[in-house]
Design an enzyme around this catalytic site. Structure first.
Site, PDB file in Angstrom:
ATOM      1  N   CYS A  41      12.117 -36.267 -41.555  1.00 16.04           N
ATOM      2  CA  CYS A  41      12.217 -37.302 -40.517  1.00 16.04           C
ATOM      3  C   CYS A  41      13.395 -37.043 -39.582  1.00 16.04           C
ATOM      4  O   CYS A  41      13.257 -37.071 -38.364  1.00 16.04           O
ATOM      5  CB  CYS A  41      12.343 -38.677 -41.160  1.00 16.04           C
ATOM      6  SG  CYS A  41      12.573 -39.977 -39.953  1.00 16.04           S
ATOM      7  N   CYS A  46      10.340 -37.489 -37.205  1.00 20.23           N
ATOM      8  CA  CYS A  46      10.433 -38.728 -36.402  1.00 20.23           C
ATOM      9  C   CYS A  46      11.549 -38.721 -35.359  1.00 20.23           C
ATOM     10  O   CYS A  46      11.317 -39.071 -34.204  1.00 20.23           O
ATOM     11  CB  CYS A  46      10.683 -39.944 -37.292  1.00 20.23           C
ATOM     12  SG  CYS A  46      10.143 -39.819 -38.981  1.00 20.23           S
ATOM     13  N   LYS A  49      11.331 -35.913 -32.627  1.00 19.06           N
ATOM     14  CA  LYS A  49      10.084 -36.212 -31.902  1.00 19.06           C
ATOM     15  C   LYS A  49      10.282 -37.385 -30.942  1.00 19.06           C
ATOM     16  O   LYS A  49       9.887 -37.343 -29.783  1.00 19.06           O
ATOM     17  CB  LYS A  49       8.974 -36.493 -32.935  1.00 19.06           C
ATOM     18  CG  LYS A  49       7.600 -36.829 -32.406  1.00 19.06           C
ATOM     19  CD  LYS A  49       7.363 -38.265 -32.032  1.00 19.06           C
ATOM     20  CE  LYS A  49       7.718 -39.297 -33.041  1.00 19.06           C
ATOM     21  NZ  LYS A  49       6.859 -39.376 -34.215  1.00 19.06           N
ATOM     22  N   TYR A 176      -1.676 -37.987 -36.024  1.00 14.54           N
ATOM     23  CA  TYR A 176      -0.405 -38.420 -35.425  1.00 14.54           C
ATOM     24  C   TYR A 176       0.238 -37.315 -34.594  1.00 14.54           C
ATOM     25  O   TYR A 176       0.545 -37.483 -33.420  1.00 14.54           O
ATOM     26  CB  TYR A 176       0.586 -38.768 -36.539  1.00 14.54           C
ATOM     27  CG  TYR A 176       0.380 -40.089 -37.203  1.00 14.54           C
ATOM     28  CD1 TYR A 176       1.027 -41.218 -36.726  1.00 14.54           C
ATOM     29  CD2 TYR A 176      -0.421 -40.216 -38.316  1.00 14.54           C
ATOM     30  CE1 TYR A 176       0.881 -42.432 -37.357  1.00 14.54           C
ATOM     31  CE2 TYR A 176      -0.572 -41.430 -38.954  1.00 14.54           C
ATOM     32  CZ  TYR A 176       0.079 -42.532 -38.472  1.00 14.54           C
ATOM     33  OH  TYR A 176      -0.073 -43.730 -39.089  1.00 14.54           O
ATOM     34  N   GLU A 180       0.720 -37.132 -30.544  1.00 13.22           N
ATOM     35  CA  GLU A 180       2.085 -37.315 -30.031  1.00 13.22           C
ATOM     36  C   GLU A 180       2.515 -36.098 -29.210  1.00 13.22           C
ATOM     37  O   GLU A 180       3.014 -36.232 -28.089  1.00 13.22           O
ATOM     38  CB  GLU A 180       3.049 -37.579 -31.191  1.00 13.22           C
ATOM     39  CG  GLU A 180       2.788 -38.946 -31.821  1.00 13.22           C
ATOM     40  CD  GLU A 180       3.713 -39.282 -32.979  1.00 13.22           C
ATOM     41  OE1 GLU A 180       4.360 -38.366 -33.516  1.00 13.22           O
ATOM     42  OE2 GLU A 180       3.775 -40.480 -33.350  1.00 13.22           O
ATOM     43  N   HIS A 435       8.057 -65.432 -20.662  1.00 16.94           N
ATOM     44  CA  HIS A 435       7.520 -64.909 -19.421  1.00 16.94           C
ATOM     45  C   HIS A 435       8.619 -64.342 -18.532  1.00 16.94           C
ATOM     46  O   HIS A 435       9.696 -64.928 -18.470  1.00 16.94           O
ATOM     47  CB  HIS A 435       6.817 -66.063 -18.678  1.00 16.94           C
ATOM     48  CG  HIS A 435       6.103 -65.629 -17.458  1.00 16.94           C
ATOM     49  ND1 HIS A 435       4.953 -64.855 -17.500  1.00 16.94           N
ATOM     50  CD2 HIS A 435       6.371 -65.846 -16.147  1.00 16.94           C
ATOM     51  CE1 HIS A 435       4.547 -64.637 -16.266  1.00 16.94           C
ATOM     52  NE2 HIS A 435       5.388 -65.221 -15.426  1.00 16.94           N
ATOM     53  N   GLU A 440       4.033 -61.433 -24.291  1.00 14.05           N
ATOM     54  CA  GLU A 440       3.515 -62.805 -24.215  1.00 14.05           C
ATOM     55  C   GLU A 440       1.992 -62.844 -24.345  1.00 14.05           C
ATOM     56  O   GLU A 440       1.408 -63.859 -24.724  1.00 14.05           O
ATOM     57  CB  GLU A 440       3.955 -63.503 -22.920  1.00 14.05           C
ATOM     58  CG  GLU A 440       3.334 -62.953 -21.657  1.00 14.05           C
ATOM     59  CD  GLU A 440       3.828 -63.678 -20.389  1.00 14.05           C
ATOM     60  OE1 GLU A 440       3.792 -64.911 -20.366  1.00 14.05           O
ATOM     61  OE2 GLU A 440       4.216 -62.970 -19.435  1.00 14.05           O
TER      62      GLU A 440
HETATM   63  P1  NDP Z   1      -2.859 -36.530 -39.847  1.00 11.01           P
HETATM   64  O1  NDP Z   1      -3.317 -36.748 -41.226  1.00 11.01           O
HETATM   65  O2  NDP Z   1      -2.397 -37.665 -39.030  1.00 11.01           O
HETATM   66  O3  NDP Z   1      -4.005 -35.816 -39.021  1.00 11.01           O
HETATM   67  C1  NDP Z   1      -4.553 -34.598 -39.438  1.00 11.01           C
HETATM   68  C2  NDP Z   1      -5.621 -34.204 -38.470  1.00 11.01           C
HETATM   69  O4  NDP Z   1      -6.023 -32.877 -38.723  1.00 11.01           O
HETATM   70  C3  NDP Z   1      -6.862 -35.069 -38.564  1.00 11.01           C
HETATM   71  O5  NDP Z   1      -7.407 -35.206 -37.287  1.00 11.01           O
HETATM   72  C4  NDP Z   1      -7.762 -34.244 -39.463  1.00 11.01           C
HETATM   73  O6  NDP Z   1      -9.116 -34.455 -39.232  1.00 11.01           O
HETATM   74  C5  NDP Z   1      -7.419 -32.845 -39.024  1.00 11.01           C
HETATM   75  N1  NDP Z   1      -7.633 -31.848 -40.054  1.00 11.01           N
HETATM   76  C6  NDP Z   1      -7.323 -31.945 -41.359  1.00 11.01           C
HETATM   77  N2  NDP Z   1      -7.622 -30.798 -41.995  1.00 11.01           N
HETATM   78  C7  NDP Z   1      -8.157 -29.969 -41.075  1.00 11.01           C
HETATM   79  C8  NDP Z   1      -8.661 -28.658 -41.115  1.00 11.01           C
HETATM   80  N3  NDP Z   1      -8.687 -27.957 -42.242  1.00 11.01           N
HETATM   81  N4  NDP Z   1      -9.147 -28.116 -39.976  1.00 11.01           N
HETATM   82  C9  NDP Z   1      -9.135 -28.824 -38.824  1.00 11.01           C
HETATM   83  N5  NDP Z   1      -8.660 -30.063 -38.723  1.00 11.01           N
HETATM   84  C10 NDP Z   1      -8.171 -30.632 -39.838  1.00 11.01           C
HETATM   85  O7  NDP Z   1      -1.747 -35.374 -39.982  1.00 11.01           O
HETATM   86  P2  NDP Z   1      -0.574 -34.900 -39.031  1.00 11.01           P
HETATM   87  O8  NDP Z   1      -0.411 -33.461 -39.347  1.00 11.01           O
HETATM   88  O9  NDP Z   1      -0.786 -35.309 -37.624  1.00 11.01           O
HETATM   89  O10 NDP Z   1       0.660 -35.702 -39.588  1.00 11.01           O
HETATM   90  C11 NDP Z   1       1.002 -35.610 -40.980  1.00 11.01           C
HETATM   91  C12 NDP Z   1       1.485 -36.912 -41.498  1.00 11.01           C
HETATM   92  O11 NDP Z   1       2.784 -37.145 -41.008  1.00 11.01           O
HETATM   93  C13 NDP Z   1       0.661 -38.110 -41.049  1.00 11.01           C
HETATM   94  O12 NDP Z   1      -0.383 -38.385 -41.903  1.00 11.01           O
HETATM   95  C14 NDP Z   1       1.668 -39.224 -41.006  1.00 11.01           C
HETATM   96  O13 NDP Z   1       1.678 -39.844 -42.245  1.00 11.01           O
HETATM   97  C15 NDP Z   1       2.985 -38.520 -40.752  1.00 11.01           C
HETATM   98  N6  NDP Z   1       3.401 -38.714 -39.355  1.00 11.01           N
HETATM   99  C16 NDP Z   1       3.646 -39.969 -38.913  1.00 11.01           C
HETATM  100  C17 NDP Z   1       4.037 -40.194 -37.609  1.00 11.01           C
HETATM  101  C18 NDP Z   1       4.294 -41.576 -37.152  1.00 11.01           C
HETATM  102  O14 NDP Z   1       4.437 -42.473 -37.985  1.00 11.01           O
HETATM  103  N7  NDP Z   1       4.339 -41.837 -35.845  1.00 11.01           N
HETATM  104  C19 NDP Z   1       4.206 -39.089 -36.672  1.00 11.01           C
HETATM  105  C20 NDP Z   1       3.901 -37.808 -37.230  1.00 11.01           C
HETATM  106  C21 NDP Z   1       3.510 -37.642 -38.519  1.00 11.01           C
HETATM  107  P3  NDP Z   1      -9.935 -35.584 -40.018  1.00 11.01           P
HETATM  108  O15 NDP Z   1      -9.570 -36.891 -39.402  1.00 11.01           O
HETATM  109  O16 NDP Z   1     -11.334 -35.176 -39.763  1.00 11.01           O
HETATM  110  O17 NDP Z   1      -9.532 -35.488 -41.452  1.00 11.01           O
END
Ligand code: NDP
Length: 446
Positions: A41, A46, A49, A176, A180, A435, A440
């Site tokens: 983080c 976080c 980012k 995510y 982002e 307001h 609101e």
């Molecule tokens: P996420 O789990 O958010 O998203 C992963 C994405 O990759 C999904 O769209 C998933 O598709 C896809 N995916 C998974 N496996 C494959 C694959 N083998 N080939 C192609 N696509 C694939 O993961 P992130 O990496 O974005 O982030 C990791 C974690 O970090 C998050 O789950 C979150 O908990 C945390 N995070 C939180 C943030 C915040 O709170 N703002 C910011 C950044 C990270 P599908 O949906 O089909 O499974």
């Protein structure tokens, strides 16, 4: 007597909290960190980012400034300046986290530690250390696919260190990190192509709001390739990357960022040798009190793959310390955890989405406010916000709040208290609007 009461492996959000609080209760605590104190983080998640998100927002703010009377003669973005300032801030925070630990008399080993027994670890230097309790808080690492040329791609670990801003970046994933960084790089002026294996992005968020983010992102100029997969990445002599695709045409790009999820960071930790039970993706299986199948070994945070969010890891670390060293046993409440995607614009939600509520409760009423923020109206920016309340028709309780628009995460944090407190729609109606604000809208939906 063991060398320490508690040995923590991993100085990220969960590990640092557990160490500091346990030490404050009087425990003799040591922590091992092989990279930098602060964890994902603070060091490569976080915090940096969010600083990039702030930096990215200036692109639109500077464009909009003219309508507010400001003459901004020219705008030019310098990636190296922002990157170095962000890295310097991360360095400052790393120092602050280290100081917190030392101020609490936590012994820090700046090296890798592996578990060698129920009460022992071995440091990279070869030293064996014993402890009554061992806490694993090693977090998670980005997953990379097994494709040819994957070594030319980066993950969120490397993205903060890029030598220069890529003119064209391909981002893989629809979660995510993908959304982002799509917003961040687009605002910086890169051409962004987001490649997703299905046509669903941010699948855990309310569909109506995700659709709004898609519309806005498309209008801004972010390219989406759905039902597409990268098959191969080839580096040309001039440094550009040729990306071979299935499901759409191939691309040329300057960077490929994989954001396809993060798996628990457990490999090579020696856990199998001491029979700590592991689940799929290498996650450590724990009970409600963060205890593994080995009674003296515990785990908190992403390594347990319960909810991969920093504030949750911190709560787990706190609950662990309170329970085992503070004589104040308690468990983490995972209900109603607010979350946000720091996209452009950001999206935030708490509680049930509309479809989850329909499935769970049956009778559901929704209220929406679809509006253009005042600032956007004057700026001539045609970007609409959308707020949504999901209400249990039977009890009139608000079971979900979902928002997309400027500062949505800031507003949602306060609104989440209402969902957690099981307030009713009538409580919102009875609250006088503040307001003029965007927030609101939450009390004006009828
Ligand atoms: P996420 O789990 O958010 O998203 C992963 C994405 O990759 C999904 O769209 C998933 O598709 C896809 N995916 C998974 N496996 C494959 C694959 N083998 N080939 C192609 N696509 C694939 O993961 P992130 O990496 O974005 O982030 C990791 C974690 O970090 C998050 O789950 C979150 O908990 C945390 N995070 C939180 C943030 C915040 O709170 N703002 C910011 C950044 C990270 P599908 O949906 O089909 O499974």
């Amino acid at each position: 007597m063991a060398d320490f009461d508690l040995f923590v492996i991993g100085a990220g959000s969960g590990g640092v909290r557990a160490s500091r609080v346990s030490a404050a209760y009087g425990a003799r605590v040591a922590i091992a960190e092989e990279y930098k104190v602060g964890g994902t983080c603070v060091i490569r998640g976080c915090v940096p980012k969010k600083l990039l998100v702030y930096g990215a927002h200036f692109a639109e703010d500077l464009d909009d400034a003219a309508m507010f009377g400001w003459d901004v003669p020219q705008k030019r973005f310098d990636w190296q300046v922002l990157r170095d300032n962000v890295l310097a801030e991360v360095g400052r925070l790393e120092g602050a986290y280290t100081e917190t630990l030392t101020n609490h008399d936590v012994t820090i080993f700046h090296e890798r530690a592996v578990v060698t027994g129920p009460n022992s670890v071995r440091l990279a230097s070869g030293r064996e250390v014993t402890a009554d309790k061992i806490l694993i808080a090693t977090g998670a690492t980005p997953v990379l696919p097994n494709i040819e040329g994957v070594e030319h791609a980066i993950t969120s670990n490397e993205v903060f260190l890029l030598e220069k801003l890529p003119k064209r970046i391909v981002i893989v994933g629809g979660g995510y990190i993908a959304n982002e960084f799509a917003g961040i790089f687009h605002q910086f002026g890169s051409h962004v192509t987001l490649v997703n294996r299905t046509d669903v992005i941010l699948r855990h968020y309310d569909q109506q709001l995700v659709d709004r983010l898609m519309q806005i992102s498309l209008r801004k100029g972010i390219d989406f390739k759905f039902n597409a997969l990268i098959e191969r990445v080839e580096k040309r002599d001039d440094g550009t990357l040729h990306v071979s695709m299935s499901g759409c045409d191939d691309f040329d790009a300057d960077a490929v960022l994989f954001a396809t999820g993060r798996h628990p960071h457990t490999s090579g930790l020696g856990l199998e040798d001491v029979a700590v039970k592991m689940g799929d993706n290498g996650r450590i299986v724990v009970d409600d009190d963060n205890r593994t199948s080995v009674p003296s070994i515990f785990a908190v945070g992403d390594v347990t793959d319960r909810v991969q969010l920093t504030p949750v890891a911190i709560r787990e670390g706190q609950a662990f310390a309170d329970t085992y060293f503070g004589k104040k046993p308690h468990k983490v409440d995972y209900n109603c955890i607010p979350s946000a995607v720091f996209s452009h614009p950001p999206l935030a939600g708490v509680g049930l989405t509309e479809s989850q509520a329909r499935e769970k409760l049956g009778q559901v009423k929704t209220y929406t406010s679809d509006f253009r923020a005042m600032k956007n109206v004057l700026a001539g920016r045609n970007e609409r916000s959308l707020y949504k309340l999901v209400v249990d028709e039977l009890t009139e309780r608000i079971v979900g709040i979902h928002m997309i628009g400027p500062d949505a995460p800031e507003i949602l944090q306060a609104a989440a208290i209402a969902v957690k407190g099981q307030l009713k729609k009538s409580d919102f109606d009875a609250t006088v609007a503040l307001h003029p604000t965007m927030a609101e809208e939450l009390v004006l939906m009828r």
